[in-house]
Each structure stands twice: as structure tokens, then as C-alpha cells.
Design an enzyme around this catalytic site. Sequence first.
Site, PDB file in Angstrom:
ATOM      1  N   CYS A  40       0.778  -1.254  -0.149  1.00  0.00           N
ATOM      2  CA  CYS A  40       0.038  -0.025  -0.132  1.00  0.00           C
ATOM      3  C   CYS A  40       0.945   1.342  -0.039  1.00  0.00           C
ATOM      4  O   CYS A  40       1.827   1.427   0.837  1.00  0.00           O
ATOM      5  CB  CYS A  40      -0.879   0.183   1.191  1.00  0.00           C
ATOM      6  SG  CYS A  40      -1.866   1.624   1.216  1.00  0.00           S
ATOM      7  N   ASN A  96      -1.741  -8.893 -10.456  1.00  0.00           N
ATOM      8  CA  ASN A  96      -2.858  -7.879  -9.898  1.00  0.00           C
ATOM      9  C   ASN A  96      -2.155  -6.479 -10.669  1.00  0.00           C
ATOM     10  O   ASN A  96      -1.152  -6.232 -10.747  1.00  0.00           O
ATOM     11  CB  ASN A  96      -2.602  -7.562  -8.416  1.00  0.00           C
ATOM     12  CG  ASN A  96      -3.489  -6.460  -7.969  1.00  0.00           C
ATOM     13  OD1 ASN A  96      -2.961  -5.693  -7.079  1.00  0.00           O
ATOM     14  ND2 ASN A  96      -4.845  -6.264  -8.229  1.00  0.00           N
TER      15      ASN A  96
END
Length: 326
Positions: free
Chosen positions: A106, A206
Site C-alpha cells: 500500500c 494484480n
Amino acid sequence: MNLIHPLKIGSFTAPNNLVLAPMAGITDSPFRVLCLKGGAGLVCAEMVSAHALHYGNEKSGRMLQVNPKEHPVSMQIFGSDEATIAEAAKNAEARGADIVDLNAGCPVKKINKAGAGCVLMKDEAKLGRLLEAAAKSVKIPVTLKTRIALTHKELLGSRLAKLAEDCGCAAVTLHARAAVDVHSGAPNIEALSEACAAVKIPVIGNGGVLEADTARKFLEAGCAGVMIGRGAIGNPFIFKDIINAFEGKEPVSKSPEKRLEIYLDLIRENVSYYGERIGVNRSRKTAGYWIKDFPNASEMRGLFVRLDTLAEIEKLFAETLARLHA
């Protein structure tokens, strides 16, 4: 090549290899339930702070709740301390998670300032200790979600995947962009391919998967599965759309009528889970993803955001769907 198949992650096997990504403020329980209806083989919950769980934060505790309708589900945790990470992993297992995932990708500053998220990519020894702490604390599989790089200067995907494997992780998800890219730019398929070749555990690709063509590239590069985030926000049935595309069939969710029917299903799930007031308010946040691309869509959005009850919303949707069908 059979691109869609069961996804084995340690002792757990998901029915297929298309996975909903964890997204803060988006992948709550109602949305996860809808994505499973939409063909996802595994859904991931929005990340939960291990530190907040340790100090008994009620909101964080509620985020670990698992609806019986939403299996299989992976619960994502984040933190910078081995003891609290182990505690959070145990908590997720006790609440019914099928998998526990550690976030080390993140790029949000608030997360990074706490020593979590993508800053862990700078300290592989520390990241390894966190992964080992989680893996040793639970019986369910532990996975890592990270990125292929911090900046464009050095690719880290293969090394981080190997670290995850060595520390007891059952799989690794790699966002195929650098942390500095956040969500922009094309995914680096070659970097994913190199990481897949470096490890024996499954690598889930991803980043930037909005349609079947990109998913196909990930799988053909060696990824065991594909994780989809932003592409699912306005279309939880993107998973079935990709499966259908691989089989040469038409997508199920492209028509405005079908999109509105799916959105109404989500609104009902929100109201059932949160109660009417909060459920309706949460539904308004994503209206722009759903109520679009048909005549008078902006007018319908304007009416929708002023409604407060499910009955009023159902009436508006019924009237709009009747006009579209006509």
C-alpha cells in the site's frame, strides 16, 4: 491452455483463480458477497490494522466479521510489529477467514508513516520477520500482497516472492506496477513472469485488469491467478465476464439494465448488513460507477442521491428499468 481452474493456496483451494482485491472502503461484506455471485473464486476484505485490533478498536474488530455467505474469503492485515501481526492473524482465523494476507504494497502515506505498507519493501529482513510471525501463528494459509518495485530503478518482485516462499507463505500477490505509480500506467507483465519462474508457490497477478485480454496476459505469463480491484468496483460481475470471454461467450453485465439490477442487489445487501440509513449512504458513494451510459442517467443519479429509504430506491429503479426495457 485452460486459463480458468481451481486455485490451490496451501491447504485451501478456491473454486477458480479470479480473485477480488482488497480495497479500503470498498470491499466490505456486502460487496464481497456480490462479487462471489459475480464469479469470483476468492474475495479479499479491506485491510485491517493489527495495531488497532491489539488496542480493541471496535470498528477494526467489526471489519474482521465474516458473513457465512462470503466464503472463500481472505482477511488482509497490516502492521509493523511481529507480536501484533501474529495476534491479528490469530484473530482473523478465529473469526472464520479462510486465508490471512499481509499487506506490504500500500502506497498511502498514512499507512507508510506507521511503518507498514510498501515501506516494508525497503526492509526485507523486517518483512520476513512479520511474515514468519503470521505464518507460525495460524493453521490457515498466510499470503503476501506487495508490488514489483518501489520505483522504476529496481525490480523487486522476484526477490520478494522468494522471501514470501522462504518465510512460509502459501502464495504471493504481486501488483505489477511500482509503488510510485499507485494505480496508473500499464502493468509490467515481464516482471510478473520473472517472479512466477522464481518460486514454486502460486503468484497471483494484480494491477490494471479491466478486461479479459489483460487477465489472459497475466495467466499466460505464468500467474496462477488474477486479482481484480478497480475493474470490479462498478462491475462485480467482471469475473463472469472474463470467464465468458475466455469461452467465447458474451459478457453478462454490459447492458444498463443488467448493471442496474446488480447495483440494486448491492444496495439491498448494504441495507441488510448495515441497516437502512448507513446502507443507503454507503451505496451513494459508488453511484457514478453504476448509473451511467444510458438515456437520462444523470437525472436518475440526481434523484437517487436524494432518496433515504430502500422502498423509494426500489421504486426509482423499477421505473427506470421499465423505461429501459421499453
